[in-house]
Scaffold this motif. Structure first.
Motif: not given
Length: 292
Positions: A6-19
């Motif tokens: 379960x995801x019990x709380x979405x937070x700030x978006x984060x970018x994927x890493x280049x690799x």
């Protein structure tokens, strides 16, 4: 026994890493998650591992979670993501959650506690001692981080039994929550909080799931050589840690676990959205590992 991610709380978006982009592992930024487990058992009712953000947090976020944390973490505050709503959607009543096992007592792991006031809340003995024993070295800091709104209902905090500590895949001092008959252990993963621990549960197929809490925050920290930390998440780890050397030693142990026992244990952290997408895709049989 059935285990739900379960995801019990979405937070700030984060970018994927280049690799990761280069390898096609992920395709877009994702919101950090509050990854919890819901375990359906025959003998023990529902067992919740961590509780994410709760319904009261959504009603008064600045008061319940702290205005500074809300401004930084940017929680979505979606009522449908609360453990309470997700339990009900699965056809259960809130009272069916009889046990909650916590990795630690920070706000993004304890927000759901008031939604299940009848549940027994299991902790590693060191985390329990840090918030209940005024003589403990980390008592005041630990109590400050256990938000007043999340403990105002006087939750039934219970230390896991460490009378006969077990060794789990080379991790010493694993404790058993009292009153649980399913194969579940609280495994010390020190460094992030006074008594931070992982929660290991053995599925019906014999494989273990290890909820590693905040022992790490990005899969590259344990899956890659050399380790790959996320520049957005790494400062959070370092800012919250209680003991840097212990946290680094824990990471070393988790890397060894992944290297030597990946066929027996699936470890995941509390906030990595790519791990969550991977596990939920596997759970549902979906082919796209990066939804939404």
């Amino acid at each position: 026994m059935r285990i739900h991610h379960l995801n019990c709380g979405s937070l700030r978006k984060i970018p994927p890493l280049g690799e990761e982009l280069a390898e096609g592992v992920v395709h877009r930024e994702l919101a950090a998650v509050c990854h919890c487990l819901l375990i359906e058992t025959d003998a023990d009712g529902l067992v919740l591992v961590d509780s994410g953000l709760g319904t009261a947090d959504l009603q008064h976020p600045d008061r319940s979670l702290g205005a500074d944390w809300v401004a930084y973490a940017r929680p979505a505050l979606d009522p449908e993501e609360t453990a309470l709503r997700q339990v009900v959607r699965l056809g259960y009543a809130p009272q069916d959650v009889r046990h909650i096992v916590l990795t630690h007592l920070h706000r993004d792991h304890t927000g759901g506690l008031p939604d299940f006031p009848h549940a027994t809340v299991h902790l590693h003995p060191d985390e329990y001692r840090a918030v209940t024993d005024s003589a403990a070295a980390h008592h005041q800091t630990s109590l400050d981080r256990f938000m007043p709104a999340h403990r105002a209902h006087a939750p039934l905090l219970t230390p896991a039994s460490a009378d006969q500590p077990a060794e789990w895949f080379g991790f010493p001092g694993a404790a058993r929550p009292q009153g649980l008959s399913c194969e579940l252990l609280v495994v010390p993963l020190p460094g992030h909080s006074a008594g931070h621990a992982g929660v290991a549960v053995r599925a019906d197929d014999g494989r273990w799931l290890l909820h590693a809490g905040d022992a790490y925050m990005h899969h590259g920290e344990i899956e890659r050589t050399p380790p790959l930390a996320h520049p957005v998440l790494d400062p959070i780890q370092q800012g919250a840690q209680t003991e840097a050397s212990a946290r680094i030693a824990t990471l070393d142990r988790l890397r060894a676990l992944h290297r030597d026992h990946a066929d027996e244990v699936t470890a995941f952290s509390a906030h990595d959205p790519w791990e969550f997408a991977r596990l939920t895709a596997s759970e549902t049989g979906a082919t796209d590992p990066t939804p939404g």
